[in-house]
Scaffold this motif. Structure first.
Motif, short mmCIF file in Angstrom:
data_model
loop_
_atom_site.label_atom_id
_atom_site.label_comp_id
_atom_site.label_asym_id
_atom_site.label_seq_id
_atom_site.Cartn_x
_atom_site.Cartn_y
_atom_site.Cartn_z
N PRO A 106 52.45 41.86 33.08
CA PRO A 106 51.15 41.87 32.37
C PRO A 106 49.92 41.63 33.08
O PRO A 106 50.11 40.34 33.68
CB PRO A 106 51.38 41.29 30.95
N VAL A 107 49.04 42.30 33.17
CA VAL A 107 47.88 42.06 34.13
C VAL A 107 46.61 42.45 33.23
O VAL A 107 46.54 43.49 32.76
CB VAL A 107 47.95 42.76 35.47
N GLU A 108 45.61 41.27 33.39
CA GLU A 108 44.25 41.56 33.00
C GLU A 108 43.50 42.42 34.05
O GLU A 108 43.05 41.37 34.93
CB GLU A 108 43.72 40.31 32.24
N TRP A 109 43.29 43.49 33.99
CA TRP A 109 42.33 44.23 35.11
C TRP A 109 40.98 43.75 34.77
O TRP A 109 40.52 44.23 33.96
CB TRP A 109 42.85 45.63 35.29
N VAL A 110 40.55 43.11 35.72
CA VAL A 110 39.00 42.47 35.42
C VAL A 110 38.12 43.25 36.41
O VAL A 110 36.63 43.14 36.21
CB VAL A 110 39.05 40.94 35.38
N GLU A 111 38.42 43.64 37.53
CA GLU A 111 37.46 44.22 38.49
C GLU A 111 38.15 45.38 39.02
O GLU A 111 38.95 45.57 39.83
CB GLU A 111 36.89 43.42 39.60
N LEU A 112 37.57 46.49 38.64
CA LEU A 112 38.08 47.94 39.15
C LEU A 112 37.33 48.78 39.97
O LEU A 112 36.03 48.79 39.98
CB LEU A 112 38.27 49.03 37.84
N GLY A 113 37.94 49.40 41.11
CA GLY A 113 37.11 50.27 41.87
C GLY A 113 36.33 49.53 42.87
O GLY A 113 35.28 50.05 43.53
N THR A 114 36.49 48.51 43.48
CA THR A 114 35.77 47.59 44.21
C THR A 114 36.08 48.27 45.55
O THR A 114 37.46 48.43 46.11
CB THR A 114 36.21 45.94 44.27
N ARG A 115 34.95 48.65 46.29
CA ARG A 115 35.02 49.25 47.51
C ARG A 115 35.66 48.25 48.46
O ARG A 115 35.30 46.96 48.66
CB ARG A 115 33.62 49.65 48.03
N ARG A 116 36.72 48.31 49.35
CA ARG A 116 37.13 47.66 50.38
C ARG A 116 36.25 47.23 51.36
O ARG A 116 36.27 46.18 51.65
CB ARG A 116 38.45 48.24 51.09
N SER A 117 35.22 48.09 51.66
CA SER A 117 34.38 47.72 52.73
C SER A 117 33.41 46.64 52.29
O SER A 117 32.72 46.15 53.11
CB SER A 117 33.47 49.00 52.94
N MET A 118 33.38 46.19 51.04
CA MET A 118 32.55 45.17 50.63
C MET A 118 33.22 43.76 51.00
O MET A 118 32.48 42.75 50.72
CB MET A 118 32.31 45.41 49.21
N LEU A 119 34.39 43.82 51.52
CA LEU A 119 35.08 42.51 51.68
C LEU A 119 35.07 42.30 52.96
O LEU A 119 34.66 43.10 53.93
CB LEU A 119 36.76 42.92 51.28
N SER A 120 35.47 40.82 53.26
CA SER A 120 35.32 40.27 54.89
C SER A 120 36.25 41.04 55.48
O SER A 120 37.32 41.73 55.03
CB SER A 120 35.61 38.79 54.67
#
Length: 192
Positions: A106-120
């Motif tokens: 069971p997972v609480e999905w809290v952030e959906l559809g974040t662009r990978r390009s926004m990550l380091s």
């Protein structure tokens, strides 16, 4: 976690993360230590190499035992260039009624559809792993995003996004696609 067959949208709706393995191992792997899981995999798959046994055992053990409630999980959304971030909310279980993705958390999905390009860059590289379940080496960055989102701390989310944009720009990435992020009314949605 990488799940190449079951659509992430379905996992979101069900509020779970899931990996596939067969019923020959099933519920027996849950709560076991690594050597026990490895013995189960070896017994269930006597025809595979020792390296495969180690690889499979590690992934099943990590998902079923090592991941704990409160851990952040990352699920790449195939074909979109985005990821979903969630927090594990309960222990693993085996659902014998599903054909292949019987191991579930069971997972609480809290952030959906974040662009990978926004990550380091480090996080982006880590997300390219070919394993189903693995430890993300840049987990602190993702945990901060999840914690900020769960606390609905828009100022903190904006600061994290700004840091990520600065990192991307500092790494020579064209900043034009990210400029709207700094001035967005909803900094959480701006990451999508």
């Amino acid at each position: 976690m990488r799940n190449d067959s079951q659509p992430q949208e379905q996992l979101r709706t069900e509020g779970i993360a899931a990996i596939g393995w067969d019923e020959r191992i099933g519920a027996e792997a849950i709560g076991r230590d690594y050597p026990e899981v490895k013995a189960l995999v070896r017994e269930a798959h006597p025809d595979v190499t020792e390296r495969q046994v180690g690889n499979w055992s590690g992934q099943v053990w990590l998902f079923c035992t090592a991941i704990e409630e409160g851990d952040v999980v990352v699920a790449p959304v195939r074909g979109t260039g985005t990821i979903d971030l969630g927090v594990v909310s309960s222990p693993a279980y085996w659902d014998a009624d599903v054909p292949i993705y019987g191991y579930r958390r069971p997972v609480e999905w809290v952030e959906l559809g974040t662009r990978r390009s926004m990550l380091s860059e480090a996080s982006q590289r880590s997300l390219k792993a070919q394993l189903t379940c693995y430890t993300h080496r840049s987990g602190d960055e993702l945990r901060e995003i999840v914690e900020a989102r769960r606390g609905v701390d828009a100022a903190r989310v904006r600061a994290l996004i700004s840091e990520l944009v600065d990192d991307a720009c500092g790494a020579g990435v064209d900043s034009a696609p990210y400029e709207r992020v700094r001035d967005a009314d909803d900094p959480v949605r701006a990451t999508r």
